[in-house]
Write a protein that holds these residues in place. Structure first.
Motif, short mmCIF file in Angstrom:
data_model
loop_
_atom_site.label_atom_id
_atom_site.label_comp_id
_atom_site.label_asym_id
_atom_site.label_seq_id
_atom_site.Cartn_x
_atom_site.Cartn_y
_atom_site.Cartn_z
N ALA A 262 -1.94 -19.24 -1.49
CA ALA A 262 -1.84 -19.60 -0.28
C ALA A 262 -2.88 -20.08 0.40
O ALA A 262 -3.17 -19.94 1.62
CB ALA A 262 -1.19 -17.97 0.57
N GLY A 263 -3.99 -20.30 0.09
CA GLY A 263 -5.13 -20.34 0.30
C GLY A 263 -6.28 -21.46 -0.66
O GLY A 263 -6.23 -21.20 -1.89
N THR B 182 4.07 -16.96 -1.75
CA THR B 182 2.90 -17.32 -2.43
C THR B 182 2.11 -16.14 -2.06
O THR B 182 0.90 -15.78 -3.41
CB THR B 182 3.20 -16.55 -0.79
OG1 THR B 182 3.95 -15.40 -0.37
CG2 THR B 182 3.18 -17.89 0.28
N MET C 295 -10.30 -17.86 -4.30
CA MET C 295 -9.34 -16.73 -2.96
C MET C 295 -8.86 -15.64 -3.36
O MET C 295 -9.37 -15.03 -2.71
CB MET C 295 -9.00 -17.77 -1.77
CG MET C 295 -8.62 -17.49 -0.02
SD MET C 295 -9.61 -17.33 0.77
CE MET C 295 -9.62 -18.61 0.95
N ARG D 286 -10.25 -14.80 3.53
CA ARG D 286 -9.41 -14.16 2.88
C ARG D 286 -8.40 -13.43 4.02
O ARG D 286 -7.14 -13.64 4.30
CB ARG D 286 -9.79 -13.06 1.85
CG ARG D 286 -10.27 -13.70 1.19
CD ARG D 286 -10.46 -12.42 -0.52
NE ARG D 286 -11.21 -13.44 -1.97
CZ ARG D 286 -12.11 -13.53 -2.00
NH1 ARG D 286 -12.90 -12.98 -0.76
NH2 ARG D 286 -12.62 -13.94 -2.88
N TYR E 146 -7.98 -14.28 7.22
CA TYR E 146 -7.93 -15.33 7.64
C TYR E 146 -5.95 -16.46 6.91
O TYR E 146 -5.80 -16.04 7.43
CB TYR E 146 -8.25 -16.59 8.58
CG TYR E 146 -7.29 -17.38 9.09
CD1 TYR E 146 -7.30 -17.21 10.34
CD2 TYR E 146 -7.46 -18.99 8.81
CE1 TYR E 146 -6.49 -18.14 11.35
CE2 TYR E 146 -6.88 -19.53 9.47
CZ TYR E 146 -6.51 -19.34 10.50
OH TYR E 146 -5.49 -20.49 11.19
N VAL E 147 -6.23 -15.80 5.63
CA VAL E 147 -5.28 -16.23 4.99
C VAL E 147 -3.97 -15.50 5.39
O VAL E 147 -2.93 -16.20 5.33
CB VAL E 147 -5.32 -16.56 3.41
CG1 VAL E 147 -4.06 -17.09 3.09
CG2 VAL E 147 -6.48 -17.30 3.83
N ASN F 214 -2.51 -23.87 -3.35
CA ASN F 214 -1.43 -23.37 -1.98
C ASN F 214 -0.36 -24.13 -1.31
O ASN F 214 0.15 -24.91 -1.04
CB ASN F 214 -3.07 -23.84 -0.31
CG ASN F 214 -2.02 -23.03 1.07
OD1 ASN F 214 -1.18 -22.21 0.84
ND2 ASN F 214 -2.23 -23.62 1.81
N ARG G 44 -2.37 -16.62 8.10
CA ARG G 44 -1.68 -17.33 8.54
C ARG G 44 -0.40 -17.07 8.39
O ARG G 44 0.58 -17.00 8.36
CB ARG G 44 -2.25 -18.40 7.64
CG ARG G 44 -3.40 -19.34 8.29
CD ARG G 44 -4.06 -20.18 7.61
NE ARG G 44 -3.19 -20.96 6.91
CZ ARG G 44 -2.66 -22.12 6.52
NH1 ARG G 44 -4.07 -21.60 5.33
NH2 ARG G 44 -2.56 -23.26 5.78
#
Length: 884
Positions: free
Chosen positions: A70-71, A88, A37, A298, A300-301, A75, A304
């Motif tokens: 972070a993904g 992160t 990611m 990415r 969306y990460v 994570n 979040r």
């Protein structure tokens, strides 16, 4: 030398003094590993060098690499803020040897830097080695002088690194720092090793084997070194704390956050302030590397991360957007080392503010609903998965925030039930699509998109990246593989290839791998979600699941970007020159030109075209950076952004701001296309045509950059050629042409007069009138006459004949023209139109007409003009005979 920035600089300078190339950090979006990611370790940018896929001009390197975990598999998101060392975003310091030095020098460097350059006491240090690595054990004992009990043998994967199931691998050796017995925890390998007392500060990977399928290992011909030291951890050591959040960098960020939410940094909301500081830092770096909030991949990460920070700001007491206000402190602390933060500061601030303002409404509503749903639950209970899914699907409250919000109350969330809700939602969407009557091809793409998810577009900032093939389509059906000679459509999990949309043509280029070459002719974007590469396999074969390198034709893309950005400027310039009624009605952006259709009732004057050109070129010379923001469609329109014709918009849109005028943005438009970094990259703008497309719609075609320069150069060459033929200078060509045109008009007039005199007998060779039953008739073929000159000649002839009929015919450019004139006293007996029709029929034509005793017509047979005169003569003879 305890400031974080000084520690980073000191590390790089130390290895640079030993012939290591200082390599700038790669972007957080990996370009050489589609399975990742984000870049999550310092060695990721060098992966292809270690495998031999890539060679560089150095065999030693050092870097401070930006990393995010972070993904995906790596994570750490939910731990951040609740531990001393989880982040992160973090920086990985590293030194690397590509077949140059090996274990002895790597250990020597590590010990020298740590103990001699930085002065960390040896008695605080413990080393670990892989349990069978006697060579590393002996080297540590010899180089460091550490007692054997502080060189600990560790078995298992913790101290053995591998790149994957196959490929380069080797044992590790870690260096730990002892923070002291006042901190809970034990040394590595002990039952309480997870405490905070002993902290790993450096990991040395001795890459010495090549692992084959089946588990066998052979020695690498050139063993290599890969090391990683977390900057935050070593900064904590050198600054006398065991907690990364107490280093200078985080103190500055946390203090700023505490001031904004008006709460003490070490008070009730200590953990929330840490979350805010960490997440603003990671968000800032992700945005500066081209990642923007989205609902997939990415983006969306990032969303979040931001939403978790927003929730903790809310918990800490913030009643309005505050995250964006921390960005200047982040830039102040880290901008010198990472100038991309400085360049993107305004974008980071705008994105954070927009995201926080939007999500606070969702957050307030979601937390209220969550409180209602968990009113009867207590510690140890579990929230049903379908309830968590309803919060997500109906109210937009993310699953991870549900988990985060319930954790302090000891309430879990049923993940399986949540996933089941997601699966049911997809099944309903599939059934609805199947019943919509969509074309079979669209259904194929829908199935692929639902199975694999949307293609992640990486091409806003790069031209090359690895991608994992998720689907191959041949002859309208999915296949598992394809080989040389096949024409296929390829879908990957990510690609830098832009799919045709919004008027911008799709990218072309190549897809390559070991023994593989694929030529991509175009890229489309079915459903608005997939990027489909239309391609022909030139060499080798490819299968679903393969990883390959996707190369966009960079030169072509550069020209497309320039034309697309110029289209935005053109739109703004037309509105300024012509009025706000101008709106886009269509566009085409390719590598060699741009076409722009717009509403306007009349043709542009030369002055208006010149004004538009000058306005656009002034913006290009201003060389302002192009600014991209992500906004809701409604907010973008409210902010004055223009929506482009043919573009489909979702809940969120990219808003492009270009140029400046009177302290305001020159152009603000919604657009998902690729654009120049700064307007000067367009180079030059030239309109080459303007015309009508439909009623009230005009079209402008234009060129930019080298194409515009070449066009102007060709025009100059033509001008010089004309000047040479006219025997004058280029500057005097207009005046010379005006003079020649006037001279030609004079000569043509004189020639016409001469021809007319000759035809009417003035030159002594005109046709004499003949008597037909008492009617004077002059019929004549006029050589070299243009049809438009016949009327004047006929009029003069009728006046000369007094009473009678004249008929002239001429052949011009292969076609016949015939005219008949009847004097006024004969017009009651003879119809000029009827007579001319007889002549026109003789030359293959029909009809003919006129007024006032004159009629004219024509036909295709220029060779039969004499027959036209004969036919008119015969018709007069018949009429006079009947009258007698």
């Amino acid at each position: 030398m305890t400031a974080t920035n000084d520690i980073r600089r000191s590390f790089l300078d130390y290895f640079a003094s030993d012939a290591h190339e200082i390599v700038p950090s790669a972007p957080l979006v990996p370009q050489n590993d589609p399975t990742l990611m984000f870049v999550n370790a310092g060695m990721v940018p060098f992966k292809d060098v270690f495998t031999g896929r890539e060679t560089r001009g150095y065999s030693r390197a050092t870097s401070a690499q930006k990393c995010v975990r972070a993904g995906g598999k790596h994570n750490d998101l939910e731990n951040v803020g609740f531990t001393a060392r989880h982040h992160t975003f973090f920086e990985m310091l590293g030194n690397f040897s590509f077949g140059d030095y090996f274990k002895a020098q790597a250990i020597e460097h590590a010990w020298t830097l740590i103990t001699k350059e930085w002065g960390i006491p040896a008695e605080r240090l413990t080393a670990t080695v892989f349990h069978t690595d006697d060579e590393a054990f002996d080297l540590w004992r010899k180089i460091s002088g550490l007692p054997e009990e502080r060189i600990i043998r560790i078995a298992g994967s913790d101290n053995f690194w591998s790149m994957g199931d196959t490929g380069p691998c080797g044992p590790c050796s870690e260096l730990f720092y002892d923070h002291g017995d006042h901190i809970p925890g034990g040394p590595p390998g002990s039952p309480d090793e997870d405490g905070d007392r002993f902290v790993e500060i450096w990991n040395l990977v001795f890459m010495q084997y090549d692992q084959k399928a089946g588990g066998t290992r052979i020695d690498l011909p050139s063993p290599s070194i890969d090391t990683g030291m977390g900057l935050e951890r070593i900064s904590a050591v050198l600054q006398g704390t065991h907690d990364n959040f107490d280093i200078d960098l985080f103190r500055a960020l946390i203090d700023h956050a505490a001031d904004l939410v008006k709460t003490p940094r070490d008070g009730e909301f200590k953990q929330s302030l840490r979350v805010i500081a960490d997440h603003v830092r990671s968000s800032g770096f992700l945005i500066s590397d081209g990642v923007l909030p989205a609902n997939e991949g990415r983006g969306y990460v990032l969303r979040r991360i931001l939403r978790r920070a927003i929730r903790h700001a809310h918990l800490a007491g913030a009643d309005k957007a505050v995250l964006y206000k921390i960005v200047p402190t982040l830039v102040s602390e880290m901008g010198a080392a990472y100038p991309e933060l400085v360049r993107a500061q305004s974008l980071i601030e705008a994105t954070l503010e927009q995201e926080e303002q939007r999500f606070r409404q969702t957050l307030d509503r979601g937390l209220r609903l969550l409180d209602e749903a968990t009113s009867g639950l207590g510690t140890g209970d579990t929230l049903p998965g379908d309830t968590a899914f309803k919060l997500y699907d109906t109210y937009g409250f993310p699953y991870d925030l549900t988990v985060d919000a319930l954790r302090p109350r000891g309430i879990g969330v049923n993940r399986e039930g949540f996933e089941a809700g997601m699966a049911e939602q997809k099944a309903r969407a599939r059934a609805a699509w199947a019943g919509s009557g969509s074309a079979a091809e669209d259904t194929l793409w829908f199935d692929i998109a639902e199975r694999e998810g949307a293609t992640e577009f990486t091409g806003y900032t790069i031209h090359d990246s690895d991608g994992k093939v998720v689907a191959i389509v041949k002859d309208g059906a999915e296949v598992e593989s394809a080989s040389a000679g096949d024409e296929v459509e390829i879908v990957a999990n990510q690609t830098p290839f832009y799919g045709e949309s919004g008027g911008q043509t799709g990218d072309s280029g190549t897809i390559e791998g070991e023994g593989l070459k694929i030529e991509v002719s175009s890229t489309s974007k079915p459903l608005g979600r997939l990027h489909v590469h239309r391609a022909k396999i030139v060499e080798g074969s490819i299968a679903v699941g393969d990883t390959a390198r996707f190369h966009v034709d960079a030169e072509r893309r550069t020209r497309i970007r320039a034309n697309h950005s110029a289209t935005h400027l053109l739109h703004a310039a037309l509105r300024r020159a012509l009025g706000d009624h101008v709106t886009q009605k269509g566009s085409l952006v390719t590598e060699d030109r741009l076409r722009f259709d717009f509403s306007h009732p009349s043709a542009l004057t030369a002055e208006e075209i010149a004004e538009v050109e000058a306005d656009v070129n002034a913006q290009i010379r201003g060389n302002e950076e192009v600014v991209t923001r992500l906004m809701t469609h409604e907010d973008a329109i409210a902010a004055g952004a223009m929506a482009l014709f043919g573009e489909k918009y979702g809940d969120e849109v990219r808003v492009l701001s270009m140029g400046r005028h009177s302290d305001a943005d020159y152009s603000v438009e919604l657009c998902g296309g690729t654009h120049v970094r700064a307007l000067g990259d367009i180079g030059l703008f030239k309109i080459v045509s303007e015309g009508a497309v439909a009623s009230g719609v005009r079209r402008v075609e234009a060129l930019t950059g080298e194409d515009a320069r070449r066009y102007l150069s060709q025009q100059e060459d033509r001008l010089k050629s004309v000047a040479s033929a006219l025997k004058t200078s280029p500057a005097d060509v207009p005046e010379r042409i005006v003079s020649l045109v006037e001279e030609r008009k004079r000569l043509e007039k004189e020639l016409a007069e001469a021809k007319k005199k000759l035809a009417l007998g003035g030159g002594g060779s005109g046709a004499a009138a003949e008597d037909i039953g008492g009617v004077q008739f002059q019929g004549q073929v006029l050589e070299g006459f243009e049809p438009k000159a016949l009327r004047e000649a006929a009029n003069d002839a009728v006046q000369q004949i007094g009473s009678g009929i004249i008929a002239f015919a001429t052949s011009f450019e292969g076609k016949a023209s015939v005219i008949v004139g009847v004097s006024e006293d004969l017009q009651d007996s003879y119809d000029a139109a009827a007579l001319v029709r007889q002549g026109v029929e003789a030359v293959g034509g029909k009809g003919g007409g006129g007024r006032g005793g004159f009629a004219q017509g024509g036909g295709p047979d220029g060779d039969k003009v004499s027959s036209a005169i004969d036919a008119i003569r015969s018709s007069i003879a018949e009429a006079t005979a009947q009258a007698a």
